[in-house]
Design a protein around this motif. Structure first.
Motif, PDB file in Angstrom:
ATOM      1  N   PHE A  55       0.837  -1.199   0.000  1.00 15.44           N
ATOM      2  CA  PHE A  55       0.000   0.000   0.000  1.00 15.44           C
ATOM      3  C   PHE A  55       0.876   1.254   0.000  1.00 15.44           C
ATOM      4  O   PHE A  55       0.611   2.219  -0.736  1.00 15.44           O
ATOM      5  N   GLY A  56       1.941   1.224   0.783  1.00 14.37           N
ATOM      6  CA  GLY A  56       2.853   2.363   0.831  1.00 14.37           C
ATOM      7  C   GLY A  56       3.525   2.637  -0.487  1.00 14.37           C
ATOM      8  O   GLY A  56       3.832   3.800  -0.811  1.00 14.37           O
ATOM      9  N   ASP A  57       3.750   1.589  -1.281  1.00 17.71           N
ATOM     10  CA  ASP A  57       4.402   1.776  -2.577  1.00 17.71           C
ATOM     11  C   ASP A  57       3.531   2.540  -3.566  1.00 17.71           C
ATOM     12  O   ASP A  57       4.029   3.030  -4.583  1.00 17.71           O
ATOM     13  N   LEU A  58       2.240   2.646  -3.296  1.00 18.14           N
ATOM     14  CA  LEU A  58       1.408   3.512  -4.126  1.00 18.14           C
ATOM     15  C   LEU A  58       1.824   4.967  -3.993  1.00 18.14           C
ATOM     16  O   LEU A  58       1.630   5.778  -4.904  1.00 18.14           O
ATOM     17  N   PHE A  59       2.417   5.299  -2.844  1.00 14.31           N
ATOM     18  CA  PHE A  59       2.862   6.666  -2.570  1.00 14.31           C
ATOM     19  C   PHE A  59       4.376   6.827  -2.710  1.00 14.31           C
ATOM     20  O   PHE A  59       4.855   7.811  -3.276  1.00 14.31           O
ATOM     21  N   ASP A  60       5.119   5.860  -2.180  1.00 17.18           N
ATOM     22  CA  ASP A  60       6.570   6.016  -2.050  1.00 17.18           C
ATOM     23  C   ASP A  60       7.358   5.033  -2.901  1.00 17.18           C
ATOM     24  O   ASP A  60       8.564   4.870  -2.704  1.00 17.18           O
ATOM     25  N   GLY A  61       6.686   4.364  -3.821  1.00 17.68           N
ATOM     26  CA  GLY A  61       7.369   3.378  -4.637  1.00 17.68           C
ATOM     27  C   GLY A  61       8.121   4.027  -5.787  1.00 17.68           C
ATOM     28  O   GLY A  61       8.595   5.158  -5.701  1.00 17.68           O
ATOM     29  N   GLU A  62       8.192   3.314  -6.884  1.00 20.00           N
ATOM     30  CA  GLU A  62       8.927   3.814  -8.042  1.00 20.00           C
ATOM     31  C   GLU A  62       8.282   5.101  -8.575  1.00 20.00           C
ATOM     32  O   GLU A  62       7.065   5.280  -8.534  1.00 20.00           O
ATOM     33  N   GLU A  63       9.124   5.987  -9.087  1.00 16.86           N
ATOM     34  CA  GLU A  63       8.638   7.257  -9.625  1.00 16.86           C
ATOM     35  C   GLU A  63       7.706   7.054 -10.816  1.00 16.86           C
ATOM     36  O   GLU A  63       6.883   7.909 -11.123  1.00 16.86           O
ATOM     37  N   GLY A  64       7.801   5.915 -11.464  1.00 18.15           N
ATOM     38  CA  GLY A  64       7.002   5.657 -12.658  1.00 18.15           C
ATOM     39  C   GLY A  64       5.525   5.455 -12.413  1.00 18.15           C
ATOM     40  O   GLY A  64       4.769   5.207 -13.358  1.00 18.15           O
ATOM     41  N   LEU A  65       5.063   5.548 -11.165  1.00 19.18           N
ATOM     42  CA  LEU A  65       3.650   5.363 -10.865  1.00 19.18           C
ATOM     43  C   LEU A  65       2.851   6.660 -10.957  1.00 19.18           C
ATOM     44  O   LEU A  65       1.626   6.630 -10.935  1.00 19.18           O
ATOM     45  N   GLY A  66       3.517   7.792 -11.004  1.00 19.53           N
ATOM     46  CA  GLY A  66       2.823   9.062 -10.958  1.00 19.53           C
ATOM     47  C   GLY A  66       2.589   9.508  -9.527  1.00 19.53           C
ATOM     48  O   GLY A  66       3.232   9.034  -8.588  1.00 19.53           O
ATOM     49  N   GLU A  67       1.649  10.430  -9.339  1.00 14.58           N
ATOM     50  CA  GLU A  67       1.396  11.015  -8.026  1.00 14.58           C
ATOM     51  C   GLU A  67       0.103  10.464  -7.424  1.00 14.58           C
ATOM     52  O   GLU A  67      -0.987  10.735  -7.933  1.00 14.58           O
ATOM     53  N   THR A  68       0.224   9.699  -6.351  1.00 14.71           N
ATOM     54  CA  THR A  68      -0.956   9.241  -5.610  1.00 14.71           C
ATOM     55  C   THR A  68      -1.299  10.289  -4.556  1.00 14.71           C
ATOM     56  O   THR A  68      -0.464  10.647  -3.727  1.00 14.71           O
ATOM     57  N   ARG A  69      -2.532  10.767  -4.591  1.00 14.16           N
ATOM     58  CA  ARG A  69      -2.975  11.799  -3.661  1.00 14.16           C
ATOM     59  C   ARG A  69      -3.837  11.221  -2.528  1.00 14.16           C
ATOM     60  O   ARG A  69      -3.898  11.808  -1.447  1.00 14.16           O
ATOM     61  N   ALA A  70      -4.491  10.111  -2.800  1.00 17.38           N
ATOM     62  CA  ALA A  70      -5.306   9.448  -1.780  1.00 17.38           C
ATOM     63  C   ALA A  70      -5.459   7.986  -2.158  1.00 17.38           C
ATOM     64  O   ALA A  70      -5.532   7.645  -3.347  1.00 17.38           O
ATOM     65  N   ALA A  71      -5.512   7.120  -1.157  1.00 19.99           N
ATOM     66  CA  ALA A  71      -5.749   5.701  -1.403  1.00 19.99           C
ATOM     67  C   ALA A  71      -6.421   5.091  -0.183  1.00 19.99           C
ATOM     68  O   ALA A  71      -6.138   5.472   0.955  1.00 19.99           O
TER      69      ALA A  71
END
Length: 377
Positions: A55-71
């Motif tokens: 779940f944390g990788d949605l925010f702090d994972g690889e830069e290639g995911l874009g910007e997660t603002r809420a999950a």
């Protein structure tokens, strides 16, 4: 590179061999950070540390995911993980983009249940009923399953020439439904899948006409749809943050523009997971939600304004690579808005943020890493 999940699950011997293969100098990942753990409930239904990292990788994972603002992750009806990026929070309203299409489909289903509309009757658009107009063959089912045959272009090489952009932002934005309904056929109704925000605006226009007996007054149309949504759907579900947008003609921008908090988007996903039921009250017939999850004949990965994980490998399927377990479905919005629902896991995952097309593939793989943690029940 070894993922944190691989390192956490590896046996001591395998871990030593893996690190040796990488040069021997790497340190084992220490596990989830305090921030990641704080976002996850004490008993989330799976290993807490594993969920915290994925779940944390949605925010702090690889830069290639874009910007997660809420999950948010909901399991068995309870929030088990929730996190926001800086400057966002539980009270922030996030735009739906095309997740609104699924809300519009539920509204139409309620009107069908009320006896005000018929799924397989010709769509009640007056301009289509003139003698010799082949568009008279378009049904509500065709519109909901994105197979009307109308000449709508969602995107294109020149964005400002697309039907969607002209309707939402340029010369046709004041009366979106009129523009969408004036387009000619490019295929026989029912034969061709064409994903189209313009089509959903037609559905919203039909709803407004039914609720106002065909009134052309913008205020009357807007008030009627707003009241219907709040009394029949948003209010009973406790979705108090919902803010729908309307065009100048009073038509709900039902394919693109509803604003709500992440928690309310999660509530909507749970409502669909429970087949239209909330706390014992059936707000829309179960059969309607089952229809929404029924594959469109030309496009088995799409239902009634809802994405399905059937034929996940099809390049048009916006849920790929989430192909397991069977029955996963989603409301998906532009730039990476997702409500992913897995009934067999009693799971709803919401991700809101900003990701381009390439990033969204990587993002979905990370969402899939969260989903696959949970067993089927």
């Amino acid at each position: 590179m070894l993922s944190r999940r691989t390192l956490l699950l590896a046996s001591p011997v395998c871990l030593v061999l893996a690190l040796t293969a990488c040069g021997g100098g790497a340190e084992p990942d220490p596990g989830p950070t305090e921030t990641e753990l704080a976002a996850v409930a004490q008993a989330p239904g799976v290993g807490r540390e594993r969920l915290a990292m994925e779940f944390g990788d949605l925010f702090d994972g690889e830069e290639g995911l874009g910007e997660t603002r809420a999950a948010i992750v909901m399991h068995r009806g309870e929030i088990v993980a929730e996190r926001y990026a800086p400057e966002y929070g539980a009270d922030t309203r996030f735009i739906s983009w095309s997740m609104a299409k699924t809300v519009t489909a539920v509204m139409v289903g309620m009107l069908v249940a009320d006896g005000a509309l018929e799924l397989d009757a010709p769509a009640p658009i007056a301009r289509w009923q003139r003698p010799g107009d082949a568009r008279a063959e378009i049904t509500l089912r065709h519109l909901l399953q994105m197979r009307s045959g109308l000449d709508h272009t969602e995107g294109g090489e020149v964005p400002y020439e697309s039907s969607e952009v002209r309707m939402l932002f340029l010369d046709q934005r004041d009366d979106m439904a009129k523009f969408a309904e004036e387009q000619p056929l490019e295929a026989e109704p029912g034969e061709k899948f064409e994903y189209s925000s313009n089509t959903t605006v037609i559905l919203a226009d039909i709803a407004a006409d039914v609720l106002t007996d065909g009134s052309g007054d913008p205020d009357s149309r807007r008030d009627a749809v707003d009241t219907y949504l709040r009394t029949r759907l948003f209010g009973p579900l406790g979705m108090t943050s919902m803010v729908p947008e309307y065009d100048a003609a009073g038509t709900l921008i039902g394919g693109s523009a509803i604003h709500a908090t992440a928690r309310d988007w999660a509530r909507f996903g749970e409502f669909l997971r429970n087949k239209g039921s909330y706390r014992g009250t059936q707000l829309v017939p179960r059969k309607w939600v089952e229809f929404m999850l029924e594959p469109s004949p030309p496009a088995p990965f799409y239902g009634g304004q809802t994405w399905l994980n059937t034929q996940a490998s099809d390049p048009q399927n916006q849920l790929y690579p989430i192909d397991k377990p069977e029955g996963v479905f989603a409301a998906i919005g532009h730039m990476g808005q997702y409500i992913v629902v897995s009934p067999k896991q009693r799971l709803t995952v919401v991700r809101l943020g900003h990701s381009d097309a390439e990033q969204r593939r990587a993002l979905l793989r990370q969402i899939n890493d969260v989903v696959e943690l949970y067993p089927t029940e």
